[in-house]
Design a protein around this motif. Sequence first.
Motif, short mmCIF file in Angstrom:
data_model
loop_
_atom_site.label_atom_id
_atom_site.label_comp_id
_atom_site.label_asym_id
_atom_site.label_seq_id
_atom_site.Cartn_x
_atom_site.Cartn_y
_atom_site.Cartn_z
N ASN A 1 3.75 0.95 -8.42
CA ASN A 1 4.94 0.18 -8.80
C ASN A 1 4.69 -0.47 -10.15
O ASN A 1 3.60 -0.99 -10.41
CB ASN A 1 5.21 -0.89 -7.72
CG ASN A 1 6.58 -1.50 -7.87
OD1 ASN A 1 6.90 -2.11 -8.88
ND2 ASN A 1 7.41 -1.35 -6.84
N THR B 1 5.62 -3.17 -11.28
CA THR B 1 5.45 -4.63 -11.23
C THR B 1 4.19 -5.01 -10.45
O THR B 1 4.11 -6.09 -9.88
CB THR B 1 6.67 -5.31 -10.60
OG1 THR B 1 6.84 -4.84 -9.25
CG2 THR B 1 7.93 -5.04 -11.40
N LEU B 2 3.20 -4.13 -10.43
CA LEU B 2 1.95 -4.39 -9.74
C LEU B 2 1.37 -5.74 -10.17
O LEU B 2 1.21 -6.01 -11.36
CB LEU B 2 0.94 -3.28 -10.04
CG LEU B 2 -0.51 -3.54 -9.59
CD1 LEU B 2 -0.59 -3.62 -8.07
CD2 LEU B 2 -1.43 -2.45 -10.12
N ALA C 1 1.37 -2.78 -4.75
CA ALA C 1 1.48 -1.31 -4.75
C ALA C 1 1.12 -0.77 -6.13
O ALA C 1 1.79 -1.09 -7.12
CB ALA C 1 2.89 -0.87 -4.35
N ASN D 1 4.44 -13.47 -2.26
CA ASN D 1 3.26 -12.65 -2.49
C ASN D 1 3.46 -11.74 -3.70
O ASN D 1 4.58 -11.29 -3.97
CB ASN D 1 2.97 -11.79 -1.26
CG ASN D 1 2.47 -12.61 -0.10
OD1 ASN D 1 1.87 -13.67 -0.28
ND2 ASN D 1 2.73 -12.13 1.11
N PRO D 2 2.40 -11.44 -4.44
CA PRO D 2 2.52 -10.50 -5.55
C PRO D 2 2.69 -9.07 -5.04
O PRO D 2 2.33 -8.77 -3.90
CB PRO D 2 1.19 -10.67 -6.29
CG PRO D 2 0.23 -11.08 -5.23
CD PRO D 2 1.02 -11.94 -4.27
N ASN D 3 3.23 -8.23 -5.89
CA ASN D 3 3.35 -6.81 -5.57
C ASN D 3 1.94 -6.20 -5.59
O ASN D 3 1.20 -6.38 -6.55
CB ASN D 3 4.24 -6.13 -6.62
CG ASN D 3 4.62 -4.73 -6.22
OD1 ASN D 3 3.83 -4.00 -5.63
ND2 ASN D 3 5.83 -4.32 -6.55
N GLN E 1 2.64 -8.74 -9.86
CA GLN E 1 3.60 -9.78 -10.26
C GLN E 1 4.11 -10.56 -9.07
O GLN E 1 4.39 -10.01 -8.02
CB GLN E 1 4.77 -9.14 -11.00
CG GLN E 1 5.69 -10.13 -11.69
CD GLN E 1 6.80 -9.43 -12.47
OE1 GLN E 1 7.87 -9.16 -11.96
NE2 GLN E 1 6.51 -9.12 -13.73
#
Length: 205
Positions: free
Chosen positions: A199, A201-202, A196, A192-194, A204
Motif C-alpha cells: 500500500n 500509505t505504508l 501493508a 493504527n498506521p497502515n 502512515q
Amino acid sequence: GVAVTGNYTFAHCIGDYAGRSSRGVSLGADETYQDANNRRLDRSNCISDVRHAVNLTATAASPELASNRTLHLIGSGWRLSAIYKRTTDTFLSATSGVDRQLSDIVSQRPDKVKADIYKDKSKGPLTQYLDPTAFALPALGSLGNMGRLNIAAPGTWQFDMALSRVFTFRERQSLEFRAEAYNVTNSFRPGNPNVAFNNNTLGQI
C-alpha cells in the motif's frame, strides 16, 4: 473532601498464532502459520497484549456551607470527579500483501532491512509513523524475516470529567444533576498506521 486513587498495570502476553481473529470469527484456511513445520516462527506477543496501563481518579466535594442558608442551597453537595487513563496500545504485524512464498498463505510478512522501523512518533494526523524504507519484499519462494505482532502501535490517553449533585426534596425523593465531558482537552487520538507493504500509505497514521 478530596480523594485521589491510582493504579499501574504491567502485563505481557505471549502466544502462538491465534486460532480466531480479532473479529471473533473463525479464520480462513489461508490465514495460518507461515511455516507449518516451524510454528515457533509465529510465536510472539498476543494480539490483545497491552504492556502498560495507568489509571488515576480524583474526586472533590464542596464543603457544607451551613452558616448561610442561601450559600448552603447553592454551593453545598457538589462533587467534581476526573479520570485520567494512559495505555500503550497493542502490537501490529507488517504484511507483504503478496504471495512471495508461493504457498497461498495470506499472512506473509516482509523483510526488515533497517534496525529502527519507526520514523515519526509524534502521532499527529497523517504522521509517517513507520519508515517505509525499513521494509522490503523477501526473495521469491522465501519467507520474510519480520516477526509477528512486533510493531508497537501508538499508545493513547484519555481525560474525562464529571460534575454532579443530588438534590433531596423529601425523605424518599431526590433528583440527581450530572454533567459529563469526555476527552476534555479535545485531543487527537491516533489510529493504527497502515502496515501493508503493498500500500502506498505504508506506515502512515
